[in-house]
Design an enzyme around this catalytic site. Structure first.
Site, PDB file in Angstrom:
ATOM      1  N   HIS A  59      31.921  38.532  45.492  1.00 49.50           N
ATOM      2  CA  HIS A  59      33.151  37.753  45.317  1.00 49.50           C
ATOM      3  C   HIS A  59      34.331  38.665  44.964  1.00 49.50           C
ATOM      4  O   HIS A  59      35.445  38.465  45.432  1.00 49.50           O
ATOM      5  CB  HIS A  59      32.928  36.699  44.226  1.00 49.50           C
ATOM      6  CG  HIS A  59      34.186  36.055  43.728  1.00 49.50           C
ATOM      7  ND1 HIS A  59      34.996  35.290  44.543  1.00 49.50           N
ATOM      8  CD2 HIS A  59      34.792  36.082  42.512  1.00 49.50           C
ATOM      9  CE1 HIS A  59      36.035  34.862  43.828  1.00 49.50           C
ATOM     10  NE2 HIS A  59      35.940  35.329  42.601  1.00 49.50           N
ATOM     11  N   HIS A 114      39.114  40.993  38.114  1.00 42.32           N
ATOM     12  CA  HIS A 114      39.717  39.761  37.602  1.00 42.32           C
ATOM     13  C   HIS A 114      38.763  38.853  36.833  1.00 42.32           C
ATOM     14  O   HIS A 114      39.209  38.056  36.016  1.00 42.32           O
ATOM     15  CB  HIS A 114      40.430  38.982  38.715  1.00 42.32           C
ATOM     16  CG  HIS A 114      39.531  38.157  39.586  1.00 42.32           C
ATOM     17  ND1 HIS A 114      38.960  38.638  40.732  1.00 42.32           N
ATOM     18  CD2 HIS A 114      39.093  36.868  39.467  1.00 42.32           C
ATOM     19  CE1 HIS A 114      38.220  37.689  41.286  1.00 42.32           C
ATOM     20  NE2 HIS A 114      38.279  36.604  40.543  1.00 42.32           N
ATOM     21  N   ASP A 118      41.627  35.017  45.039  1.00 42.37           N
ATOM     22  CA  ASP A 118      40.360  34.605  44.424  1.00 42.37           C
ATOM     23  C   ASP A 118      39.962  33.230  44.970  1.00 42.37           C
ATOM     24  O   ASP A 118      38.835  33.003  45.406  1.00 42.37           O
ATOM     25  CB  ASP A 118      40.597  34.570  42.901  1.00 42.37           C
ATOM     26  CG  ASP A 118      39.556  33.806  42.127  1.00 42.37           C
ATOM     27  OD1 ASP A 118      38.386  34.214  42.154  1.00 42.37           O
ATOM     28  OD2 ASP A 118      39.923  32.808  41.461  1.00 42.37           O
ATOM     29  N   GLU A 170      36.366  37.283  31.517  1.00 42.81           N
ATOM     30  CA  GLU A 170      35.884  35.924  31.359  1.00 42.81           C
ATOM     31  C   GLU A 170      34.371  35.805  31.569  1.00 42.81           C
ATOM     32  O   GLU A 170      33.676  35.151  30.810  1.00 42.81           O
ATOM     33  CB  GLU A 170      36.616  35.010  32.350  1.00 42.81           C
ATOM     34  CG  GLU A 170      36.525  33.555  31.944  1.00 42.81           C
ATOM     35  CD  GLU A 170      37.285  32.663  32.911  1.00 42.81           C
ATOM     36  OE1 GLU A 170      37.682  33.132  33.985  1.00 42.81           O
ATOM     37  OE2 GLU A 170      37.454  31.475  32.565  1.00 42.81           O
ATOM     38  N   ASP A 171      33.866  36.445  32.593  1.00 46.58           N
ATOM     39  CA  ASP A 171      32.473  36.197  32.983  1.00 46.58           C
ATOM     40  C   ASP A 171      31.450  37.101  32.320  1.00 46.58           C
ATOM     41  O   ASP A 171      30.337  36.678  32.039  1.00 46.58           O
ATOM     42  CB  ASP A 171      32.313  36.323  34.504  1.00 46.58           C
ATOM     43  CG  ASP A 171      32.983  35.181  35.242  1.00 46.58           C
ATOM     44  OD1 ASP A 171      33.502  34.276  34.562  1.00 46.58           O
ATOM     45  OD2 ASP A 171      32.983  35.212  36.485  1.00 46.58           O
TER      46      ASP A 171
HETATM   47 MN    MN Z   1      37.044  34.777  40.657  1.00 43.16          MN
END
Ligand code: MN
Length: 472
Positions: free
Chosen positions: A47, A71, A137, A75-76
């Site tokens: 991704h 990006h 994205d 967060e992930d």
């Molecule tokens: Mn993304």
């Protein structure tokens, strides 16, 4: 899976520093996301490489592509902002954090909210580069949407159709906007999608054949008049924009002439008008269908001349005439400006560039003005205690806020709490303020309120009440 080199190959003469930066971000993201998988079952890292490639396709520079690779890392997978800053610097951290923050705004699915949401997105982004990464994205997420659980599909596709595609369009990224719309359309409106698909299937080859013939004659006529180095092609209207047009024309498909349009791209503006003259001198134009968006650009900056003509064999074709510059601008919009770097190789803040370039022929003045005023300078976003966003002109007062929520609230406001503190009615509200209106049955508008109200809505209500009082 795309390699770092695959992404770099899309770029137009990248510097050594850009190449090194992209390779570093590529390796860093691959390591950070190594244990993560997507709904498709493939490594999550795919991704990130696809998002980065979308950014490269848009002509973005090394900083943007690196930020695209990174990006989702905060967060992930819990990479700390400090690490990003240490490895990649403040600017990339700013972009990555901006994208992360945008992810926390939730789509609420009511039309009234969407306009505010769109504005909020932009206000939150501050720097539209964040939005461009988010769009790149989203494009990849839409391309893989069929792997996502059904309930989530509808929400994501709806959000794409209602917020992201219009935003891309608003900033002149028409190609991206079209792509997002056509990817979302079948998920949001499956019935309508099927109908349009059937219609175009039947019609398209028939129209395309006729257009090819017409296209040949156009080239011949233009060559005779010494218009050289033209590029002619045709574009098929996207299925979703066709759907919108059918709604507007109340279903009269036969009246939609621009399903396929012939595009003539010439060297300069003078040639645009010359070509228009030649076309009209050879084929009869449909009255009322000539649109000069060069003299009068669309609000999003779109420039071109459109005319619709009878081809002589019973069909009708829309012809669009524009320069190469206008064409690039029309497809990539804001993104096409960011290809620019100054001589030192240092990237200047692109919004400032836009402002400085105010008088260039490239972008319409209207566009830049509206960009500055609507989104960046003259609006603020204020919240109700429930978290609803109220969008107001800069320097608005609690009275403007109250009237924007409900006229009763405005008519009886006696004070306000702003961010938990009592505030007078003439206070100038700021971006992000949370406002609670205090009312009293005995409170009513006074002449003085007009001095510190900014919205026409508030002023109109106040004047009408003052009128009633004076007539008593
Ligand atoms: Mn993304």
């Amino acid at each position: 899976m795309l390699t770092a080199q695959d992404i770099i190959n899309v770029m137009n003469s990248p510097t050594d520093a850009e190449v090194a930066l992209i390779k570093k971000a590529y390796d860093f993201a691959q390591e950070a996301h190594k244990d993560q998988k997507r709904f498709t079952g493939e490594p999550y890292f795919v991704h990130l490489t696809e998002t980065a490639k979308n950014l490269a396709d848009l002509g973005m520079n090394g900083t943007m592509i690196a930020a695209g690779l990174l990006h989702d890392s905060i967060e992930d997978v819990g990479v700390t902002p400090q690490t990003i800053e240490k490895e990649f610097g403040k600017e990339i951290l700013f972009l990555v954090e901006g994208v992360t923050k945008l992810g926390t705004v939730k789509y609420r699915g009511t039309t009234q909210h969407n306009e505010s949401m769109r504005k909020l997105f932009v206000a939150m982004s501050q720097d539209l580069r964040v939005l461009i990464i988010k769009l790149a994205d989203r494009l990849h997420n839409m391309r893989t949407l069929h792997h996502v659980p059904e309930k989530k599909q509808k929400r994501i596709a709806g959000e794409t159709l209602e917020i992201y595609a219009p935003l891309a369009y608003r900033f002149g990224m028409r190609k991206l906007s079209r792509q997002l719309e056509d990817l979302a359309f079948p998920f949001v409106l499956p019935e309508e999608y099927k109908k349009i698909q059937q219609f175009t299937k039947k019609k398209q080859s028939e129209i395309e054949d006729r257009l090819k013939k017409f296209y040949k004659s156009v080239r011949k006529v233009l060559a005779k008049e010494d218009i050289i180095s033209v590029q002619t092609d045709y574009r098929v209207k996207s299925l979703y924009s066709l759907h919108k047009k059918i709604l507007k024309k109340k279903g009269e498909l036969e009246k939609i002439y621009d399903i396929i349009a012939l595009r003539i791209i010439v060297n300069d503006v003078g040639d645009c008008y010359k070509v228009l003259g030649i076309i009209h001198g050879t084929w009869r134009p449909l009255p009322g269908r000539i649109k000069d968006y060069i003299a009068f650009p669309k609000p999003n900056g779109y420039r071109s001349i459109h005319t619709t003509i009878f081809t002589g064999d019973g069909s009708i074709v829309e012809v669009q005439i524009k320069t190469k510059e206008m064409h690039e601008q029309a497809e990539f919009g804001i993104a096409s400006h960011m290809k620019y770097k100054d001589g030192s190789g240092k990237k200047t803040h692109w919004i400032q560039e836009l402002v400085q370039q105010e008088n260039t022929s490239y972008l319409s003045k209207n566009f830049i003005t509206s960009l500055k005023s609507d989104f960046l300078k003259e609006r603020i976003f204020v919240f109700t205690p429930k978290g609803d966003v109220i969008d107001l002109p800069i320097d608005s007062s609690p009275i403007d806020f109250a009237y924007s929520v409900h006229s009763d609230l405005g008519d009886h406001i006696s004070g306000a709490h702003v961010n938990g503190k009592f505030s007078s009615l003439d206070r100038k509200l700021k971006n992000g303020d949370i406002v609670v209106v205090i009312t009293k049955a005995s409170s009513h508008p006074t002449q003085k309120w007009l001095d510190f109200c900014k919205t026409t809505m508030a002023k109109r209500h106040i004047r009408s009440i003052l009128d009633k009082i004076s007539k008593k």
